[in-house]
Design an enzyme around this catalytic site. Structure first.
Site, PDB file in Angstrom:
ATOM      1  N   GLU A  61     -38.224  30.298   4.830  1.00  0.00           N
ATOM      2  CA  GLU A  61     -39.319  31.367   5.415  1.00  0.00           C
ATOM      3  C   GLU A  61     -38.893  32.618   5.384  1.00  0.00           C
ATOM      4  O   GLU A  61     -39.659  33.252   5.082  1.00  0.00           O
ATOM      5  CB  GLU A  61     -39.263  30.620   6.912  1.00  0.00           C
ATOM      6  CG  GLU A  61     -40.112  29.483   7.216  1.00  0.00           C
ATOM      7  CD  GLU A  61     -39.256  28.246   7.154  1.00  0.00           C
ATOM      8  OE1 GLU A  61     -39.458  27.094   7.157  1.00  0.00           O
ATOM      9  OE2 GLU A  61     -37.915  28.331   6.917  1.00  0.00           O
ATOM     10  N   ASP A 120     -43.626  17.246  18.653  1.00  0.00           N
ATOM     11  CA  ASP A 120     -42.687  17.770  18.043  1.00  0.00           C
ATOM     12  C   ASP A 120     -41.295  18.192  18.762  1.00  0.00           C
ATOM     13  O   ASP A 120     -40.294  18.741  18.342  1.00  0.00           O
ATOM     14  CB  ASP A 120     -43.032  19.014  17.111  1.00  0.00           C
ATOM     15  CG  ASP A 120     -43.801  18.704  15.980  1.00  0.00           C
ATOM     16  OD1 ASP A 120     -44.030  17.451  15.785  1.00  0.00           O
ATOM     17  OD2 ASP A 120     -44.773  19.404  15.268  1.00  0.00           O
TER      18      ASP A 120
END
Length: 317
Positions: A61, A120
């Site tokens: 990222e 998550d």
């Protein structure tokens, strides 16, 4: 509270993907970057339509933000896409130094923001991203409430010359901004309901439960104004000041930590211009946990009933 079963619902991450395709057909300088999450961030639909303008940077990222910065210097308009935790969190330094500092025309599209990421769990439920992004000089921060607003936000971000942080959710939310006179403008809040007793200022997926809480309050003779703040930075100071003057009591509702988000932005402004009683409803300086999104919103007090109860308790004091 009210039943939204008959209202169209769609996750704003889906709106993001669809908006990219629409814009991609019109603007050849629009490019999309992703970090191995095209299916989840919904940039996969853009990749299918324009494979030559979609770059998968892999699970890297920070590197993706650097690539986006480089593309912006060549005249491209890059949308760098990943989960909010990885964008605002992992790549903060690169966003600050490579995008914010030179004020480059990069759009950071962060999906899966907030507690509603659900199963998550805490590591992926980013409730700090707005605080991080609004601290970067010159960064625009947008958190749309529904499908209509999300698409409009993506279009506005493309047209804006400079860095923009766009926050999208995983959970499908009701479409409320479907009136023919709806207009999106960066830095301009929208009053959805008038009221004289207090003002509910909400952002993102909290706008709908804020409206529902206001409906319940109205049944008891308490008229609550409801304002949708889709742009946290720059903040619409005029609509906030007007509400504070006319109702005298502000309630902030956000799917974000009460530290550094919309509530902080409003309190910072009002403390210097018109000290006003403010109740902040959000994530109270805790981490989340794994669970169904709707159940988590209820547990952490962001559903309509919890919002209503907190307001009634606050009023009684």
């Amino acid at each position: 509270m009210s039943d939204n079963s008959s209202i169209k619902t769609i996750a704003t991450r889906d709106s993001y993907g669809n908006a990219l395709v629409e814009l991609g057909e019109k603007y050849v300088n629009l490019v999309v970057l992703d970090a191995d999450l095209a299916c989840a961030t919904k940039t996969g639909v853009f990749k299918k339509a324009f494979p030559d303008r979609h770059i998968d940077c892999g699970i890297a990222e920070s590197n993706m933000m650097g690539i986006a910065a480089g593309l912006a210097t060549t005249g491209k308009v890059p949308f760098a896409s990943t989960f909010a935790m990885f964008a605002a969190g992992r790549a903060f330094e690169q966003i600050r130094n490579s995008i914010g500092y030179p004020h480059l025309n990069v759009k950071i599209a962060a999906t899966h923001a907030g507690i509603s990421v659900g199963e998550d769990g805490a590591t992926h439920q980013c409730n700090e991203d707005i605080a991080l992004m609004r601290s970067i000089p010159g960064m625009v921060v947008i958190n749309p409430a529904d499908d209509v607003e999300a698409k409009a936000a993506v279009r506005a971000a493309y047209e804006y010359d400079g860095p923009v942080y766009l926050r999208f959710g995983r959970l499908a939310t009701p479409v409320i901004n479907n009136s023919t006179d709806y207009k999106f403008e960066i830095g301009r809040g929208i009053q959805l309901r008038d009221g004289k007793d207090l003002t509910l200022v909400a952002t993102g997926l909290c706008v709908v439960p804020a409206l529902e809480a206001a409906e319940q309050l109205a049944k008891e003779g308490i008229e609550a104004r409801v304002i949708n703040i889709h742009t946290i930075k720059p903040l619409d100071e005029d609509i906030i000041l007007k509400a504070a003057k006319e109702t005298g009591h502000i309630v902030i509702i956000e799917e974000h930590s009460i530290i550094g988000g919309l509530g902080s932005a409003v309190c910072e402004y009002l403390s210097e211009n018109l000290p006003t009683k403010v109740l902040r409803i959000g994530i109270n300086d805790v981490f989340g946990e794994s669970g169904a999104a709707v159940k988590l919103l209820e547990k952490y007090g962001l559903d309509a009933r919890s919002i209503y109860n907190k307001i009634k308790e606050n009023i009684s004091k």
